[in-house]
Design a protein around this motif. Structure first.
Motif, PDB file in Angstrom:
ATOM      1  N   MET A 114     -58.682 -23.225 -24.927  1.00 48.10           N
ATOM      2  CA  MET A 114     -58.188 -24.475 -25.471  1.00 48.10           C
ATOM      3  C   MET A 114     -58.042 -25.526 -24.379  1.00 48.10           C
ATOM      4  N   PHE A 115     -57.489 -25.134 -23.232  1.00 46.14           N
ATOM      5  CA  PHE A 115     -57.340 -26.071 -22.120  1.00 46.14           C
ATOM      6  C   PHE A 115     -58.301 -25.673 -21.012  1.00 46.14           C
ATOM      7  N   GLU A 116     -58.990 -26.670 -20.457  1.00 48.68           N
ATOM      8  CA  GLU A 116     -59.935 -26.405 -19.382  1.00 48.68           C
ATOM      9  C   GLU A 116     -59.423 -26.868 -18.026  1.00 48.68           C
ATOM     10  N   THR A 117     -58.617 -27.945 -18.027  1.00 42.86           N
ATOM     11  CA  THR A 117     -58.101 -28.503 -16.774  1.00 42.86           C
ATOM     12  C   THR A 117     -56.632 -28.856 -16.954  1.00 42.86           C
TER      13      THR A 117
ATOM     14  N   HIS B 141     -55.639 -19.441 -20.386  1.00 38.46           N
ATOM     15  CA  HIS B 141     -56.757 -20.251 -20.869  1.00 38.46           C
ATOM     16  C   HIS B 141     -57.939 -20.286 -19.903  1.00 38.46           C
ATOM     17  N   ASP B 142     -57.825 -19.573 -18.791  1.00 31.30           N
ATOM     18  CA  ASP B 142     -58.863 -19.599 -17.764  1.00 31.30           C
ATOM     19  C   ASP B 142     -59.200 -21.043 -17.385  1.00 31.30           C
TER      20      ASP B 142
ATOM     21  N   LEU C 226     -56.718 -18.223  -9.629  1.00 36.45           N
ATOM     22  CA  LEU C 226     -57.091 -19.411 -10.396  1.00 36.45           C
ATOM     23  C   LEU C 226     -57.913 -20.373  -9.553  1.00 36.45           C
ATOM     24  N   GLU C 227     -58.781 -21.120 -10.220  1.00 32.36           N
ATOM     25  CA  GLU C 227     -59.504 -22.212  -9.567  1.00 32.36           C
ATOM     26  C   GLU C 227     -58.498 -23.347  -9.391  1.00 32.36           C
ATOM     27  N   VAL C 228     -58.293 -23.811  -8.161  1.00 31.46           N
ATOM     28  CA  VAL C 228     -57.226 -24.784  -7.907  1.00 31.46           C
ATOM     29  C   VAL C 228     -57.666 -25.829  -6.897  1.00 31.46           C
TER      30      VAL C 228
END
Length: 147
Positions: A1-4, A29-30, A80-82
């Protein structure tokens, strides 16, 4: 649902607690995470800076970077990608511009943080983002309640 997901911080315990909630949501939500702290170097900042304004602004930037680094490290530890960013200016305006810039589709904020008396007079950053932002805002109430 959320990407960013955008996780603004001011280094307070309340903001860090909200960031933990945001990191959990990002994991579910990855989603990519953007951690941002705004060094408030706007026109009213001079009213809050004791002594040498240049040194105080440098210290403010350093605290902002440390606040971002703390949450970025937690996000990295969670796999996580951060991205971490320090901005300068009035926080309420800088955050809304950053939301648009990175295409955030959720902002996770706390209800309490630092800001002092001038925030009471001008309205909170959280209130401003809720009122004028175009994306959902998750508000983590990290304050204590008293009877």
């Amino acid at each position: 649902m959320f990407e960013t997901i955008l996780l603004p911080t001011d280094g307070s315990q309340h903001a860090e607690a909200a960031a933990e909630t945001g990191l959990e949501l990002a994991g579910v939500h990855d989603a990519a995470v953007h951690v941002v702290c705004v060094a408030d170097t706007g026109p009213l900042s001079d009213l809050r800076l004791p002594g040498d304004a240049a040194s105080a602004e440098d210290a403010m930037r350093q605290r902002a970077q440390e606040s971002v680094d703390t949450i970025v490290e937690r996000a990295e530890d969670a796999g996580l990608e951060v991205t971490g960013t320090v901005l300068e200016g009035p926080p309420e305006h800088e955050l809304l511009e950053y939301v648009d810039e990175v295409g955030a589709d959720l902002v996770v904020l706390s209800t309490r943080g630092r800001g002092g008396v001038h925030r009471m007079a001008l309205g909170s950053v959280t209130d401003h983002v809720i009122r004028f932002g175009d994306v959902p805002v998750f508000v983590a109430n990290s304050g204590s309640r008293s009877a």
